[in-house]
Design a protein around this motif. Structure first.
Motif, PDB file in Angstrom:
ATOM      1  N   PHE A  25       4.741  -0.523   9.313  1.00  0.00           N
ATOM      2  CA  PHE A  25       4.882  -0.944   7.913  1.00  0.00           C
ATOM      3  C   PHE A  25       5.290   0.234   7.040  1.00  0.00           C
ATOM      4  N   TRP A  26       4.656   1.390   7.260  1.00  0.00           N
ATOM      5  CA  TRP A  26       4.971   2.585   6.473  1.00  0.00           C
ATOM      6  C   TRP A  26       6.411   3.024   6.714  1.00  0.00           C
ATOM      7  N   ILE A  27       6.860   2.985   7.951  1.00  0.00           N
ATOM      8  CA  ILE A  27       8.236   3.404   8.275  1.00  0.00           C
ATOM      9  C   ILE A  27       9.249   2.467   7.621  1.00  0.00           C
ATOM     10  N   ILE A  28       8.990   1.165   7.662  1.00  0.00           N
ATOM     11  CA  ILE A  28       9.908   0.180   7.080  1.00  0.00           C
ATOM     12  C   ILE A  28      10.013   0.379   5.567  1.00  0.00           C
ATOM     13  N   VAL A  29       8.876   0.528   4.908  1.00  0.00           N
ATOM     14  CA  VAL A  29       8.857   0.668   3.450  1.00  0.00           C
ATOM     15  C   VAL A  29       9.535   1.961   3.006  1.00  0.00           C
ATOM     16  N   ASN A  30       9.323   3.027   3.768  1.00  0.00           N
ATOM     17  CA  ASN A  30       9.810   4.342   3.354  1.00  0.00           C
ATOM     18  C   ASN A  30      11.279   4.566   3.675  1.00  0.00           C
ATOM     19  N   SER A  31      11.828   3.808   4.633  1.00  0.00           N
ATOM     20  CA  SER A  31      13.204   4.059   5.056  1.00  0.00           C
ATOM     21  C   SER A  31      14.177   2.946   4.680  1.00  0.00           C
ATOM     22  N   ASN A  32      13.694   1.810   4.238  1.00  0.00           N
ATOM     23  CA  ASN A  32      14.558   0.685   3.910  1.00  0.00           C
ATOM     24  C   ASN A  32      14.459   0.390   2.417  1.00  0.00           C
ATOM     25  N   ASN A  33      15.562   0.547   1.691  1.00  0.00           N
ATOM     26  CA  ASN A  33      15.545   0.394   0.237  1.00  0.00           C
ATOM     27  C   ASN A  33      15.111  -1.009  -0.188  1.00  0.00           C
ATOM     28  N   TYR A  34      15.605  -2.025   0.517  1.00  0.00           N
ATOM     29  CA  TYR A  34      15.279  -3.399   0.111  1.00  0.00           C
ATOM     30  C   TYR A  34      13.792  -3.680   0.252  1.00  0.00           C
ATOM     31  N   HIS A  35      13.252  -3.372   1.447  1.00  0.00           N
ATOM     32  CA  HIS A  35      11.824  -3.628   1.665  1.00  0.00           C
ATOM     33  C   HIS A  35      10.964  -2.722   0.799  1.00  0.00           C
ATOM     34  N   GLY A  36      11.437  -1.491   0.573  1.00  0.00           N
ATOM     35  CA  GLY A  36      10.694  -0.598  -0.312  1.00  0.00           C
ATOM     36  C   GLY A  36      10.608  -1.151  -1.714  1.00  0.00           C
ATOM     37  N   ALA A  37      11.743  -1.690  -2.192  1.00  0.00           N
ATOM     38  CA  ALA A  37      11.746  -2.271  -3.529  1.00  0.00           C
ATOM     39  C   ALA A  37      10.809  -3.458  -3.610  1.00  0.00           C
ATOM     40  N   LYS A  38      10.861  -4.299  -2.574  1.00  0.00           N
ATOM     41  CA  LYS A  38       9.999  -5.480  -2.569  1.00  0.00           C
ATOM     42  C   LYS A  38       8.522  -5.088  -2.584  1.00  0.00           C
ATOM     43  N   TYR A  39       8.202  -4.014  -1.864  1.00  0.00           N
ATOM     44  CA  TYR A  39       6.800  -3.597  -1.798  1.00  0.00           C
ATOM     45  C   TYR A  39       6.349  -3.002  -3.122  1.00  0.00           C
ATOM     46  N   PHE A  40       7.164  -2.086  -3.662  1.00  0.00           N
ATOM     47  CA  PHE A  40       6.726  -1.354  -4.834  1.00  0.00           C
ATOM     48  C   PHE A  40       6.888  -2.128  -6.130  1.00  0.00           C
ATOM     49  N   THR A  41       7.622  -3.218  -6.095  1.00  0.00           N
ATOM     50  CA  THR A  41       7.754  -3.994  -7.317  1.00  0.00           C
ATOM     51  C   THR A  41       6.430  -4.607  -7.754  1.00  0.00           C
ATOM     52  N   SER A  42       5.540  -4.830  -6.807  1.00  0.00           N
ATOM     53  CA  SER A  42       4.284  -5.545  -7.083  1.00  0.00           C
ATOM     54  C   SER A  42       4.586  -6.871  -7.767  1.00  0.00           C
ATOM     55  N   SER A  43       5.711  -7.506  -7.343  1.00  0.00           N
ATOM     56  CA  SER A  43       6.166  -8.705  -8.023  1.00  0.00           C
ATOM     57  C   SER A  43       5.212  -9.875  -7.827  1.00  0.00           C
ATOM     58  N   ASN A  44       4.523  -9.897  -6.694  1.00  0.00           N
ATOM     59  CA  ASN A  44       3.585 -11.006  -6.530  1.00  0.00           C
ATOM     60  C   ASN A  44       2.483 -10.861  -7.558  1.00  0.00           C
ATOM     61  N   ARG A  45       2.113 -11.944  -8.141  1.00  0.00           N
ATOM     62  CA  ARG A  45       1.242 -11.930  -9.315  1.00  0.00           C
ATOM     63  C   ARG A  45      -0.139 -11.367  -9.018  1.00  0.00           C
ATOM     64  N   GLY A 123       7.988  -8.718 -18.745  1.00  0.00           N
ATOM     65  CA  GLY A 123       8.936  -9.401 -17.868  1.00  0.00           C
ATOM     66  C   GLY A 123       9.985 -10.150 -18.660  1.00  0.00           C
ATOM     67  N   HIS A 124      10.651 -11.095 -18.002  1.00  0.00           N
ATOM     68  CA  HIS A 124      11.730 -11.785 -18.697  1.00  0.00           C
ATOM     69  C   HIS A 124      11.233 -12.675 -19.820  1.00  0.00           C
ATOM     70  N   ALA A 125       9.942 -13.003 -19.823  1.00  0.00           N
ATOM     71  CA  ALA A 125       9.376 -13.743 -20.959  1.00  0.00           C
ATOM     72  C   ALA A 125       9.372 -12.884 -22.224  1.00  0.00           C
ATOM     73  N   ASP A 126       9.419 -11.560 -22.057  1.00  0.00           N
ATOM     74  CA  ASP A 126       9.435 -10.632 -23.187  1.00  0.00           C
ATOM     75  C   ASP A 126      10.843 -10.143 -23.513  1.00  0.00           C
ATOM     76  N   SER A 148       9.851 -10.475 -13.215  1.00  0.00           N
ATOM     77  CA  SER A 148       9.209 -11.781 -13.062  1.00  0.00           C
ATOM     78  C   SER A 148       8.878 -12.243 -14.476  1.00  0.00           C
ATOM     79  N   THR A 149       8.066 -13.269 -14.611  1.00  0.00           N
ATOM     80  CA  THR A 149       7.778 -13.787 -15.943  1.00  0.00           C
ATOM     81  C   THR A 149       7.111 -12.742 -16.826  1.00  0.00           C
ATOM     82  N   ASN A 150       6.125 -12.030 -16.282  1.00  0.00           N
ATOM     83  CA  ASN A 150       5.340 -11.108 -17.103  1.00  0.00           C
ATOM     84  C   ASN A 150       5.401  -9.654 -16.656  1.00  0.00           C
ATOM     85  N   TYR A 151       6.138  -9.362 -15.586  1.00  0.00           N
ATOM     86  CA  TYR A 151       6.183  -7.994 -15.067  1.00  0.00           C
ATOM     87  C   TYR A 151       7.616  -7.626 -14.690  1.00  0.00           C
TER      88      TYR A 151
END
Length: 273
Positions: A25-45, A123-126, A148-151
């Motif tokens: 998991f650490w290798i995927i997040v640290n070396s792949n821009n897409y998965h890294g973005a998904k992880y660090f976005t904290s988009s899930n509420r 987020g886009h609500a703002d 997302s709506t609020n982030y």
């Protein structure tokens, strides 16, 4: 102790599995821009809500520090207003080029990866949308990636894919600023020609040659300068104006004409593909 060793031995396969999955998991997040973005976005509420709640608790115990910080920021803004009061046209130009209408709080901020991101409580609500520039009280911070709506998630200046169009303030010479994935306090200054006089202490600001940041947003101060005998450009390092270690509040820039500029750039790129 013997009992503990027996438990570890009994579940050794499961423990090894968890350990290997964690490493993968650490290798995927640290070396792949897409998965890294998904992880660090904290988009899930859930994650964003937990981070926000944690921030509210910590903020309660830092009220005195925050009040002092805001007082200093107000003092700086007053000084800038006074310095612009002699030039109404300059002040008008700044107000027309960028609208600082959205203030946000940083609720998550990574510093020690090669590709770092921030999460904001707007987020886009703002009115936040992808591509908006983000600045702090002292300098630039990054660019909005997802909402997302609020982030919203911001690509930090501390990101291997970030390159900022800049200029050397004393001479107005174009150059670029990149972060090489090392110290969060410093970045590299690139493409400044050797015939340009540069010394430690010179300021570096945005050039305005993009649709993300307006001109003259401070990026940092030159801290080191080196020049090889046969080199075309300087090797220079700047100390970033933004202190990412204690960044708490930011502003989102909505540049007028951004959509039209982006559309033109896309058309030009299509012509040369």
């Amino acid at each position: 102790m013997q009992r503990l060793l027996q438990i570890l031995y009994k579940y050794r396969t499961f423990i090894l599995l968890i350990l290997l999955e964690g490493i993968c998991f650490w290798i995927i997040v640290n070396s792949n821009n897409y998965h890294g973005a998904k992880y660090f976005t904290s988009s899930n509420r859930l994650v964003a809500t937990i981070a926000s709640a944690s921030n509210q608790v910590s903020d309660y115990f830092r009220l005195a520090e925050q009040n002092k910080y805001l007082a200093l920021e107000n003092a700086k803004l007053r000084q800038r207003i006074l310095s612009l009061s002699d030039s109404a046209s300059t002040a008008s130009l700044l107000l027309d080029s960028a609208r600082l209408g959205i203030k946000a709080k940083v609720i998550d901020n990574s510093l020690f990866f090669r590709n770092n991101y921030l999460t904001l409580n707007r987020g886009h609500a703002d009115g936040v949308h992808s591509g908006m520039g983000v600045v702090g009280p002292d300098g630039i911070v990054g660019q909005v990636l997802h909402t997302s709506t609020n982030y919203s998630t911001v690509i930090s200046l501390l990101h291997s894919k970030t390159m900022i169009s800049a200029h050397h303030n004393p001479t107005r010479t174009l150059c670029s600023v990149v972060w090489k994935g090392e110290d969060p306090l410093y970045a590299e200054l690139l493409f400044l020609p050797r015939h340009i006089p540069i010394t430690p202490g010179d300021s570096i600001s945005t050039s305005g040659f993009n649709s993300i940041y307006p001109e003259n947003q401070l990026i940092g101060i030159v801290s080191e300068v080196h020049l090889e005998d046969e080199a075309t450009f300087y090797q220079a390092k700047i100390k970033l104006a933004t202190g990412f270690y204690n960044l708490t509040h930011v502003y989102l820039l909505d540049l007028s004409g951004k959509e039209e500029i982006d559309s033109l750039n896309q058309e030009i790129n299509k012509l040369y593909e």
